[in-house]
Design an enzyme around this catalytic site. Structure first.
Site, PDB file in Angstrom:
ATOM      1  N   SER A 100      16.224 -27.490 -22.163  1.00 27.39           N
ATOM      2  CA  SER A 100      15.399 -26.445 -21.548  1.00 27.39           C
ATOM      3  C   SER A 100      16.270 -25.218 -21.327  1.00 27.39           C
ATOM      4  CB  SER A 100      14.883 -26.917 -20.188  1.00 27.39           C
ATOM      5  OG  SER A 100      14.340 -25.823 -19.458  1.00 27.39           O
TER       6      SER A 100
ATOM      7  N   TYR B 220      15.600 -31.928 -12.259  1.00 29.35           N
ATOM      8  CA  TYR B 220      15.213 -31.553 -13.621  1.00 29.35           C
ATOM      9  C   TYR B 220      16.312 -30.707 -14.275  1.00 29.35           C
ATOM     10  CZ  TYR B 220      12.344 -29.609 -17.411  1.00 29.35           C
ATOM     11  OH  TYR B 220      11.858 -29.236 -18.643  1.00 29.35           O
TER      12      TYR B 220
HETATM   13  P1  NAD Z   1       4.039 -32.861 -21.535  1.00 29.03           P
HETATM   14  O1  NAD Z   1       3.963 -33.355 -20.132  1.00 29.03           O
HETATM   15  O2  NAD Z   1       2.892 -32.145 -22.141  1.00 29.03           O
HETATM   16  O3  NAD Z   1       4.473 -34.057 -22.491  1.00 29.03           O
HETATM   17  C1  NAD Z   1       5.459 -34.984 -22.139  1.00 29.03           C
HETATM   18  C2  NAD Z   1       5.067 -36.349 -22.692  1.00 29.03           C
HETATM   19  O4  NAD Z   1       6.121 -37.270 -22.372  1.00 29.03           O
HETATM   20  C3  NAD Z   1       3.785 -36.932 -22.067  1.00 29.03           C
HETATM   21  O5  NAD Z   1       2.906 -37.349 -23.093  1.00 29.03           O
HETATM   22  C4  NAD Z   1       4.284 -38.101 -21.246  1.00 29.03           C
HETATM   23  O6  NAD Z   1       3.355 -39.190 -21.193  1.00 29.03           O
HETATM   24  C5  NAD Z   1       5.534 -38.502 -22.016  1.00 29.03           C
HETATM   25  N1  NAD Z   1       6.457 -39.276 -21.189  1.00 29.03           N
HETATM   26  C6  NAD Z   1       6.825 -39.047 -19.905  1.00 29.03           C
HETATM   27  N2  NAD Z   1       7.663 -40.007 -19.495  1.00 29.03           N
HETATM   28  C7  NAD Z   1       7.850 -40.849 -20.544  1.00 29.03           C
HETATM   29  C8  NAD Z   1       8.600 -42.028 -20.721  1.00 29.03           C
HETATM   30  N3  NAD Z   1       9.338 -42.542 -19.728  1.00 29.03           N
HETATM   31  N4  NAD Z   1       8.569 -42.646 -21.925  1.00 29.03           N
HETATM   32  C9  NAD Z   1       7.801 -42.150 -22.930  1.00 29.03           C
HETATM   33  N5  NAD Z   1       7.064 -41.032 -22.816  1.00 29.03           N
HETATM   34  C10 NAD Z   1       7.078 -40.388 -21.625  1.00 29.03           C
HETATM   35  O7  NAD Z   1       5.331 -31.918 -21.558  1.00 29.03           O
HETATM   36  P2  NAD Z   1       5.926 -30.877 -22.630  1.00 29.03           P
HETATM   37  O8  NAD Z   1       5.840 -29.545 -22.030  1.00 29.03           O
HETATM   38  O9  NAD Z   1       5.402 -31.092 -23.989  1.00 29.03           O
HETATM   39  O10 NAD Z   1       7.466 -31.308 -22.530  1.00 29.03           O
HETATM   40  C11 NAD Z   1       8.158 -31.921 -23.575  1.00 29.03           C
HETATM   41  C12 NAD Z   1       9.628 -31.709 -23.322  1.00 29.03           C
HETATM   42  O11 NAD Z   1       9.899 -30.315 -23.252  1.00 29.03           O
HETATM   43  C13 NAD Z   1      10.143 -32.306 -22.017  1.00 29.03           C
HETATM   44  O12 NAD Z   1      11.413 -32.878 -22.223  1.00 29.03           O
HETATM   45  C14 NAD Z   1      10.243 -31.104 -21.122  1.00 29.03           C
HETATM   46  O13 NAD Z   1      11.182 -31.281 -20.084  1.00 29.03           O
HETATM   47  C15 NAD Z   1      10.661 -30.035 -22.096  1.00 29.03           C
HETATM   48  N6  NAD Z   1      10.433 -28.660 -21.674  1.00 29.03           N
HETATM   49  C16 NAD Z   1       9.209 -28.246 -21.303  1.00 29.03           C
HETATM   50  C17 NAD Z   1       9.046 -26.944 -20.880  1.00 29.03           C
HETATM   51  C18 NAD Z   1       7.698 -26.450 -20.415  1.00 29.03           C
HETATM   52  O14 NAD Z   1       7.636 -25.332 -19.880  1.00 29.03           O
HETATM   53  N7  NAD Z   1       6.613 -27.190 -20.602  1.00 29.03           N
HETATM   54  C19 NAD Z   1      10.124 -26.053 -20.851  1.00 29.03           C
HETATM   55  C20 NAD Z   1      11.364 -26.506 -21.254  1.00 29.03           C
HETATM   56  C21 NAD Z   1      11.505 -27.822 -21.664  1.00 29.03           C
END
Ligand code: NAD
Length: 257
Positions: free
Chosen positions: A143, A157
């Site tokens: 991130s 986080y």
């Molecule tokens: P999201 O919540 O839409 O998707 C995350 C998915 O991970 C969900 O389907 C959830 O069920 C699954 N998950 C959670 N815990 C799990 C586990 N223990 N085992 C298997 N699956 C699991 O989120 P997103 O925004 O698509 O995020 C994806 C990645 O991007 C994450 O690592 C997040 O930290 C990172 N990220 C997101 C953002 C943002 O602004 N959304 C910014 C920077 C980084």
């Protein structure tokens, strides 16, 4: 096709970046192992891939558990014969994650278990399989908070994502001569459920938007495009990077009016 006949495991594939990447990777010819805790939505992702003419299986797994991570890699090799791309993308951001004083140890432990141990385990079991395939690409979702202090506190986080970035750099060095590339995808703030649930008031969203040069949150699809590049041979000389896809956020001192 940019990922023709490559086999990719994508964790967190039931939603957001993971789902969009599964669909996009498949449209470039990859075979997909969609991994998630959420069976129903994960199966929907696999169905969407198949409906578009791609190949995908769903594996229900918790990335914080070693046996589950082992199983997702075995599933890739058994179903599609090999593993070329490991996209360690599953992550959580808990609502109770705040500053150092208010964040409980339990929130800290849960966050680390998924965001940091989950990536470690994906690499631990993914690397031998990628080696058997003659090399490949590992993408770990970190991130922008791995590089910058966030104005809205989320200490567990942030620390977990810093760990993902540091681990990625070391893995890239260790495996550089084995044709295994390891990069951290560093998204900016996205218009996904994960962040919108965390920034649950207009005031919190605006606090974040103020820092974004483009004046908008990013989209999961825009992360999927970057992930295709990192997964493909087009990025053959790129390893160990903090690959920022952040709308200019980290380049900004003062955002344009
Ligand atoms: P999201 O919540 O839409 O998707 C995350 C998915 O991970 C969900 O389907 C959830 O069920 C699954 N998950 C959670 N815990 C799990 C586990 N223990 N085992 C298997 N699956 C699991 O989120 P997103 O925004 O698509 O995020 C994806 C990645 O991007 C994450 O690592 C997040 O930290 C990172 N990220 C997101 C953002 C943002 O602004 N959304 C910014 C920077 C980084």
């Amino acid at each position: 096709m940019r990922l023709k006949d490559k086999v990719a495991v994508i964790t967190g594939a039931a939603s957001g970046i993971g789902r969009q990447s599964a669909i996009r990777f498949a449209s470039e010819g990859a075979h997909i192992v969609a991994v998630d805790l959420n069976r129903q939505a994960g199966e929907e992702t696999a169905e969407q891939v198949e409906a578009n003419g791609g190949k995908a299986i769903f594996v229900e797994a918790d990335v914080s558990k070693a046996s589950d991570c082992q199983r997702m890699v075995v599933a890739a090799e058994e179903s599609f014969g090999k593993l070329n791309v490991m996209f360690n993308n599953a992550g959580i951001m808990l609502g109770e994650d705040g500053d150092a004083e208010s964040t409980t140890e339990s929130v800290w432990e849960k966050t680390m278990a998924v965001n940091l141990r989950g990536v470690f385990l994906g690499c631990k079991y993914g690397i031998p399989a990628i080696r058997r395939a003659g090399g490949g690409s590992i993408i770990n979702t970190a991130s922008f908070v791995a590089l910058m202090g966030a104005a809205t506190p989320q200490i567990a986080y942030t620390a977990s994502k810093g760990g993902v970035l540091a681990m990625t750099r070391e893995l890239a060095m260790i495996h550089a001569r084995e044709n295994i590339r390891v990069n951290a995808l560093c998204p900016g703030p996205l218009h996904t459920e994960l962040l919108m649930n965390f920034l649950d008031t207009e005031a919190k969203r605006n606090r974040r938007l103020v820092h974004l040069p483009m004046g908008r949150f990013g989209e999961a699809k825009e992360m999927a495009e970057a992930a295709v590049f990192l997964a493909s041979d087009e990025s053959s000389y790129i390893t160990g990077t903090d690959f920022l896809v952040d709308g200019g956020l980290t380049a900004a001192y003062v955002t344009p009016e």
